[in-house]
Design a protein around this motif. Structure first.
Motif, PDB file in Angstrom:
ATOM      1  N   ASP A 183      -3.826   0.946   5.120  1.00 12.13           N
ATOM      2  CA  ASP A 183      -2.784   0.239   3.941  1.00 12.13           C
ATOM      3  C   ASP A 183      -1.730   1.233   3.432  1.00 12.13           C
ATOM      4  O   ASP A 183      -0.004   1.324   2.981  1.00 12.13           O
ATOM      5  CB  ASP A 183      -3.870  -0.661   2.921  1.00 12.13           C
ATOM      6  CG  ASP A 183      -2.648  -1.006   1.815  1.00 12.13           C
ATOM      7  OD1 ASP A 183      -2.139  -2.279   1.857  1.00 12.13           O
ATOM      8  OD2 ASP A 183      -2.752  -0.571   0.972  1.00 12.13           O
ATOM      9  N   GLN A 219       2.229   1.044   2.946  1.00  9.47           N
ATOM     10  CA  GLN A 219       2.950   0.972   2.050  1.00  9.47           C
ATOM     11  C   GLN A 219       3.939   2.036   2.317  1.00  9.47           C
ATOM     12  O   GLN A 219       4.454   2.476   0.904  1.00  9.47           O
ATOM     13  CB  GLN A 219       1.627   0.913   1.045  1.00  9.47           C
ATOM     14  CG  GLN A 219       0.677   0.583   0.542  1.00  9.47           C
ATOM     15  CD  GLN A 219       1.406  -1.386   0.075  1.00  9.47           C
ATOM     16  OE1 GLN A 219       2.898  -1.178  -0.446  1.00  9.47           O
ATOM     17  NE2 GLN A 219       1.983  -2.156   0.992  1.00  9.47           N
ATOM     18  N   ARG A 253      -3.809   0.121  -5.582  1.00 11.30           N
ATOM     19  CA  ARG A 253      -4.330  -0.928  -4.450  1.00 11.30           C
ATOM     20  C   ARG A 253      -6.188  -0.971  -4.262  1.00 11.30           C
ATOM     21  O   ARG A 253      -6.806  -0.050  -4.151  1.00 11.30           O
ATOM     22  CB  ARG A 253      -4.185  -0.376  -3.468  1.00 11.30           C
ATOM     23  CG  ARG A 253      -2.516   0.260  -3.252  1.00 11.30           C
ATOM     24  CD  ARG A 253      -1.553  -0.820  -3.147  1.00 11.30           C
ATOM     25  NE  ARG A 253      -2.091  -1.483  -1.919  1.00 11.30           N
ATOM     26  CZ  ARG A 253      -0.839  -2.656  -1.611  1.00 11.30           C
ATOM     27  NH1 ARG A 253      -0.164  -3.208  -2.140  1.00 11.30           N
ATOM     28  NH2 ARG A 253      -0.997  -3.097  -0.302  1.00 11.30           N
ATOM     29  N   VAL A 273      -7.654  -3.281  -0.966  1.00  8.06           N
ATOM     30  CA  VAL A 273      -7.830  -3.616   0.679  1.00  8.06           C
ATOM     31  C   VAL A 273      -9.237  -4.123   0.876  1.00  8.06           C
ATOM     32  O   VAL A 273      -9.554  -3.575   1.062  1.00  8.06           O
ATOM     33  CB  VAL A 273      -7.279  -2.359   1.091  1.00  8.06           C
ATOM     34  CG1 VAL A 273      -6.753  -3.391   2.621  1.00  8.06           C
ATOM     35  CG2 VAL A 273      -5.924  -2.110   0.483  1.00  8.06           C
TER      36      VAL A 273
END
Length: 241
Positions: free
Chosen positions: A22, A26, A210, A212
């Motif tokens: 991720d 990003q 974040r 995930v």
């Protein structure tokens, strides 16, 4: 620059890989690891290797330090499931090779940039908890040290945090591999890898938290196949995010 800051992996390779995937998706350009990489999970060596492959700064957490010390004797403190946790931690200790420990010895007390300071517990102690309840007086005492950066990022508590004080910010990304929470009267480990993105502007760092999700069954299968003590008990503590 977009910087990804992460830590408290605790030997959870599926969580680490999900977080790193991720971060790259990003657009992260650089990384900092806040420590506690190996202890307590089914993949201690693999997590050490995965972080090392990034070539990024890594700070030494309390669990990393314990992996470099002699195995801990069991000392009851009155907490739930403490003997099981102690035996799993000691199992993690036995899994690392001398080469793995050499990697841990390269972890630093702190890391960062001129206006950003990263550490595990606090700049003074790797096992200090800095939370929303930490008295302002304690934070002011820490800020009186030579470390004058205006943004601090620490780990250890496994809980995301954004706290401000007189133009200074304290952040915690949460935990990649062990973001425990209370559900239905007991503590569980959701399959949710937490980390922090910091975007550098002309004058500041802008944070994005974040979280995930990943496959909880992969974690359970890995624990059951690992050979760690109390594997069935440990696997049962994992739930979907």
């Amino acid at each position: 620059m977009r910087l990804a800051v992460f830590g408290d992996i605790h030997g959870n390779l599926p969580a680490l890989r999900a977080a790193l995937a991720d971060m790259r998706a990003q657009g992260a350009e650089a990384f900092v690891c806040l420590g506690d990489v190996a202890m307590d999970g089914a993949w201690p060596r693999e997590c050490v290797a995965e972080v090392a492959a990034l070539g990024c700064p890594a700070v030494c957490g309390n669990a990393d330090r314990e992996m470099l010390e002699p195995a801990r004797p069991f000392t009851p403190r009155g907490f739930p499931d403490e003997r099981e946790l102690w035996e799993i931690g000691n199992w993690s200790h036995t899994q690392l090779t001398d080469a793995d420990r050499d990697v841990l010895r390269g972890y630093r007390p702190t890391a960062g940039l001129p206006d950003l300071l990263c550490f595990h517990g606090s700049p003074e102690r790797d096992n200090e908890e800095l939370t929303a309840q930490t008295p302002d007086t304690r934070l002011e005492a820490l800020r009186a040290s030579p470390e004058r950066q205006t943004v601090w990022v620490g780990g250890h508590t496994h809980k995301p945090l954004l706290r401000t004080l007189d133009g200074w910010r304290l952040l915690n990304p949460g935990s990649v591999g062990l973001p425990f929470e209370r559900r239905g009267g007991k503590y569980v480990n959701p399959a949710r890898a937490e980390y922090l993105l910091l975007d550098r502007t002309q004058e500041d760092w802008q944070p994005t938290f974040r979280a995930v999700p990943y496959d909880v069954e992969e974690v359970r299968r890995g624990i059951l196949a690992s050979g760690m003590p109390h594997a069935a008990w440990a696997a049962a503590g994992w739930v979907s995010a």
